[in-house]
Design a protein around this motif. Structure first.
Motif, PDB file in Angstrom:
ATOM      1  N   THR A 335     -15.714  -7.097   9.385  1.00  0.00           N
ATOM      2  CA  THR A 335     -16.717  -6.939  10.579  1.00  0.00           C
ATOM      3  C   THR A 335     -16.037  -5.847  11.712  1.00  0.00           C
ATOM      4  O   THR A 335     -16.361  -5.765  12.653  1.00  0.00           O
ATOM      5  N   GLY A 336     -15.075  -5.302  11.152  1.00  0.00           N
ATOM      6  CA  GLY A 336     -14.103  -4.311  11.877  1.00  0.00           C
ATOM      7  C   GLY A 336     -13.346  -5.011  13.146  1.00  0.00           C
ATOM      8  O   GLY A 336     -13.106  -4.329  13.978  1.00  0.00           O
ATOM      9  N   HIS A 337     -12.935  -6.319  13.001  1.00  0.00           N
ATOM     10  CA  HIS A 337     -12.025  -6.789  13.746  1.00  0.00           C
ATOM     11  C   HIS A 337     -10.704  -6.483  13.433  1.00  0.00           C
ATOM     12  O   HIS A 337     -10.022  -5.581  14.052  1.00  0.00           O
ATOM     13  N   THR A 338      -9.788  -7.442  12.697  1.00  0.00           N
ATOM     14  CA  THR A 338      -8.545  -7.219  12.379  1.00  0.00           C
ATOM     15  C   THR A 338      -8.360  -7.377  10.859  1.00  0.00           C
ATOM     16  O   THR A 338      -9.068  -8.366  10.119  1.00  0.00           O
ATOM     17  N   GLU A 339      -7.793  -6.467  10.375  1.00  0.00           N
ATOM     18  CA  GLU A 339      -7.521  -6.494   8.974  1.00  0.00           C
ATOM     19  C   GLU A 339      -5.757  -6.489   8.563  1.00  0.00           C
ATOM     20  O   GLU A 339      -5.283  -5.604   9.227  1.00  0.00           O
ATOM     21  N   ALA A 340      -5.514  -7.261   7.731  1.00  0.00           N
ATOM     22  CA  ALA A 340      -3.735  -7.360   7.572  1.00  0.00           C
ATOM     23  C   ALA A 340      -3.395  -7.227   6.266  1.00  0.00           C
ATOM     24  O   ALA A 340      -4.403  -7.603   5.161  1.00  0.00           O
ATOM     25  N   ILE A 341      -2.341  -6.159   6.177  1.00  0.00           N
ATOM     26  CA  ILE A 341      -1.674  -6.092   4.655  1.00  0.00           C
ATOM     27  C   ILE A 341      -0.346  -6.740   4.619  1.00  0.00           C
ATOM     28  O   ILE A 341       0.168  -6.605   5.709  1.00  0.00           O
ATOM     29  N   VAL A 342       0.021  -7.390   3.555  1.00  0.00           N
ATOM     30  CA  VAL A 342       1.427  -7.814   3.428  1.00  0.00           C
ATOM     31  C   VAL A 342       1.823  -7.380   2.330  1.00  0.00           C
ATOM     32  O   VAL A 342       1.495  -7.130   1.169  1.00  0.00           O
ATOM     33  N   THR A 343       2.972  -6.218   2.650  1.00  0.00           N
ATOM     34  CA  THR A 343       3.634  -5.440   1.495  1.00  0.00           C
ATOM     35  C   THR A 343       4.990  -4.830   1.738  1.00  0.00           C
ATOM     36  O   THR A 343       5.163  -4.931   3.080  1.00  0.00           O
ATOM     37  N   ASP A 344       5.880  -4.746   1.091  1.00  0.00           N
ATOM     38  CA  ASP A 344       7.000  -4.047   1.295  1.00  0.00           C
ATOM     39  C   ASP A 344       7.072  -2.518   0.969  1.00  0.00           C
ATOM     40  O   ASP A 344       8.131  -2.037   1.128  1.00  0.00           O
ATOM     41  N   SER A 345       5.821  -2.183   0.368  1.00  0.00           N
ATOM     42  CA  SER A 345       5.773  -0.740  -0.077  1.00  0.00           C
ATOM     43  C   SER A 345       5.115  -0.030   1.183  1.00  0.00           C
ATOM     44  O   SER A 345       4.184  -0.134   1.730  1.00  0.00           O
ATOM     45  N   GLN A 346       5.802   1.174   1.560  1.00  0.00           N
ATOM     46  CA  GLN A 346       5.631   2.093   2.532  1.00  0.00           C
ATOM     47  C   GLN A 346       4.404   2.910   2.137  1.00  0.00           C
ATOM     48  O   GLN A 346       3.585   2.914   3.104  1.00  0.00           O
ATOM     49  N   PRO A 347       4.200   3.264   1.062  1.00  0.00           N
ATOM     50  CA  PRO A 347       3.047   3.925   0.509  1.00  0.00           C
ATOM     51  C   PRO A 347       1.889   3.206   0.585  1.00  0.00           C
ATOM     52  O   PRO A 347       0.741   3.460   1.233  1.00  0.00           O
ATOM     53  N   ALA A 348       1.967   1.893   0.183  1.00  0.00           N
ATOM     54  CA  ALA A 348       0.711   1.068   0.366  1.00  0.00           C
ATOM     55  C   ALA A 348       0.343   0.935   1.806  1.00  0.00           C
ATOM     56  O   ALA A 348      -0.933   0.624   2.085  1.00  0.00           O
ATOM     57  N   ALA A 349       1.340   0.463   2.680  1.00  0.00           N
ATOM     58  CA  ALA A 349       1.042   0.165   4.229  1.00  0.00           C
ATOM     59  C   ALA A 349       0.479   1.523   4.609  1.00  0.00           C
ATOM     60  O   ALA A 349      -0.562   1.239   5.277  1.00  0.00           O
ATOM     61  N   ARG A 350       0.860   2.589   4.340  1.00  0.00           N
ATOM     62  CA  ARG A 350       0.140   3.726   4.895  1.00  0.00           C
ATOM     63  C   ARG A 350      -1.128   3.926   4.514  1.00  0.00           C
ATOM     64  O   ARG A 350      -1.906   4.254   5.358  1.00  0.00           O
ATOM     65  N   GLU A 351      -1.392   3.721   3.232  1.00  0.00           N
ATOM     66  CA  GLU A 351      -2.762   3.876   2.878  1.00  0.00           C
ATOM     67  C   GLU A 351      -3.732   3.017   3.596  1.00  0.00           C
ATOM     68  O   GLU A 351      -4.714   3.427   3.985  1.00  0.00           O
TER      69      GLU A 351
END
Lengths: 413, 413
Positions: A335-351
């Motif tokens: 719904t365009g509110h808040t979306e979270a990623i859990v990752t230690d990968s910088q490229p994954a976080a950036r994407e």
């Protein structure tokens, strides 16, 4: 009095508020706080009437608790006003400026909207918070609360109006609309030209109605089908803690996680741990077939589950084959509110950050952090889930517009 | 293809545009410019068909002139795209940022809206301008032009789409909607969730319809009942020149002055001079009784005159007894576009600027300066007269929203 007449009075009050200095506005906020504390007994008497009516009407214990005031709660509400007085004044801030090649001096300056309508439910503290935030940002407030809090709101607004007038500002800076009828909402939605912006807070159906029917510009708030995506490169212990915190730290808020997406590459390692944690926390998991394979406690998820903002001890869980699939899932169901990623990968976080379209994107942080208080704004009128004007937690600057001031010396074009 | 289907394609294109770098977007803009020049013959052939149809339909010479393209005009339009390529990319700008007390890194970053719908009239150059501004700001454009320019717009958009695709971006970044039916406007207004913002440009009735009927968020543009107030402390020679420039430098624009307010204290000295200047310039004065006393050429003004955006060689003129009365008149009759004061008094200028509620307030400068080009924005999609999101000339940043990016290390609340 009709809403239109109240809106007219609000406009007149707004004219005075727009040119009020910070000193005067802050003195009014402190006077409002003092008056709430001094007149606590009459506020509690009115609140008792609402509580009695609520019990008679069979309101749930949770709803009655949100409605209830006591001396300590009134003191807290007053304290919030004093904190607002300590915040910088957004009005008059120069947002951008330049001297143009022809010597014209251009400034873009923050100014109040004028008249702000707020439609909300339940808790009486919102009445005071909204009145205070509007006054600090130089706006007149038209408050349309819940009928269940009608006595409390009437008492609070009477106290606030007296204090505002005592501080030399127009009492009509704060007005309460009739909560006994839906007509006041309808009139408010049609008061284009008199009301500058409408902020509905509350359930999804109220917000949808206002967005669809209002001719007054609306700032949409609140609905959050927030996801946590646990990437292949996630630290699993952190991921379990963060998922649990996002879901369970508070169940009924719009920034609570409602859906968990797990990368297939770490499903074997992660899902048993997180499913056990959910079971321990009393959370029901609505999972797809791949999730169900890990636990008998998983309830089969329908497509509807992935569109549901539960606001309860439930979460939908799916396994995805890639970050790309996670982004696609969020595009379809978020719904365009808040979306979270859990990752230690910088490229994954950036994407993830670049591709996910939401008011807030969290990297290795709980979805629960999307909040004006957590962001350090000092005051919050709601969390916008629209893209126009304000997106995410709205503080004082989000309750202002701007005006270009252009100064010359007889400049002609 | 239905508007809904076009909007869906726009969304897909917007996903790619949102992550396109400035280098790629600027290359696309330059490719668009090159293609317009290279394929001028087919554009002019299409334009000739519109012109022939327009002559047959009896369009006025002025309208036909606005519609007409030739080699030089196409080159100018292409040049505007090259200028856009030279402007900074608004996308990715960090609007605000902080490290929070708990170590969370908070950034508010500009992002594109997604899909922008633009409804406009007449001139084919708007088709290219709007496509370019949207692309530069990372948005997919749904263009709904005038049926009178249908052939020209189709040819232009075909050229632009080829160039966009050739530069490695989705052709659906630029789409033309069917202009032969009002249904496409209706569908566009109802495409909430697919279209992020709608910008109507053109006549007052079009804008009113869109504002009232659209469920897609709208940015209102255009209507300007702009005033020049000549204060008691005005330099009269400057005041005559500035009033004349504001009214006559161009008659048909929204920042043209439509009304003149004269302080009673300088009416004897100022009105004869300005009325003579208006007569010389062929401007008809619609004046109140106090103005009429100065010249037989004055047409008696009705209250309606003071609410009229003439867009012609007409102006309403009234004498007011004070700055306060001028502000009250503007509050009653103004449209919140541009209001000017001519004065050498610093306190009068300060009070006028503080109290007048408009997108732009001019001090000793022509109303005609409210313009993205004059303000140095480099590109303009219109002039907003609403308070939400954008107010005044809208450049590239006004075609963006923002996103909060919050980075932690397993932060829990």
């Amino acid at each position: 009095m009709s809403v239109v007449e109240q809106a007219r009075r609000g406009r007149d009050a707004a004219e005075a508020l727009a040119v009020a200095t910070r000193t005067v506005k802050d003195a009014a906020l402190r006077a409002m706080a003092d008056a709430l504390v001094a007149r606590t007994p009459e506020i509690l008497t009115a609140n008792a009437a609402d509580l009695a009516a609520g019990r008679e009407a069979g309101l749930s214990a949770a709803v009655l608790d949100r409605l209830a005031l006591d001396e300590a709660r009134v003191a807290d509400i007053a304290g919030a006003l004093r904190q607002m007085a300590a915040l910088p004044d957004p009005v008059g801030e120069v947002v951008r400026g330049a001297t143009l090649p022809n010597g014209l001096e251009l400034r873009q300056v923050r100014v109040p909207f004028g008249v702000v309508g707020i439609i909300y439910e339940g808790r009486p503290n919102v009445t005071v918070d909204a009145a205070g935030i509007c006054l600090k940002s130089g706006n007149a407030a038209l408050l349309r609360g819940s009928s269940s809090a009608a006595h409390s709101n009437a008492a609070l607004v009477a106290v606030l109006r007296d204090a505002v007038a005592g501080a030399g500002l127009p009492a009509d800076a704060v007005q309460l609309l009739d909560a006994s009828t839906r007509d006041s909402v309808k009139e408010l939605m049609r008061a284009r030209g008199l009301v500058d912006v409408l902020i509905p807070r509350g359930g999804a159906s109220l917000i949808r109605t206002v967005v669809e029917e209002s001719t007054v510009p609306v700032i949409e708030t609140g609905v959050g089908n927030c996801h946590v995506y646990v990437d292949a490169a996630a630290d699993l212990a952190k991921a379990v803690a963060l998922t649990l915190n996002s879901k369970t730290q508070r169940l009924s808020t719009c920034n609570t996680a409602e859906s968990l997406l797990v990368h297939a590459g770490i499903a074997d390692a992660f899902l048993p741990a997180v499913l056990a944690a959910f079971t321990d926390a009393g959370v029901t998991v609505h999972g797809d077939a791949r999730v169900a394979a890990y636990s008998d406690a998983v309830v089969p998820a329908t497509d509807e589950d992935f569109d549901t903002e539960y606001l309860s001890a439930d979460i939908s869980v799916a396994v995805v084959d890639s970050l790309d699939a996670a982004v696609a899932h969020i595009r379809r169901h978020g719904t365009g509110h808040t979306e979270a990623i859990v990752t230690d990968s910088q490229p994954a976080a950036r994407e993830f950050v670049a591709r996910v379209d939401a008011a807030a994107v969290m990297v290795n942080a709980s979805t629960r952090f999307t909040d004006g208080g957590e962001f350090g704004f000092g005051a919050e009128i709601g969390i916008s889930t629209q893209k126009l004007h304000a997106r995410g937690p709205m503080g004082l600057p989000e309750l202002t517009s701007t005006k270009y001031v252009v100064t010359g010396d007889g400049h002609l074009r």
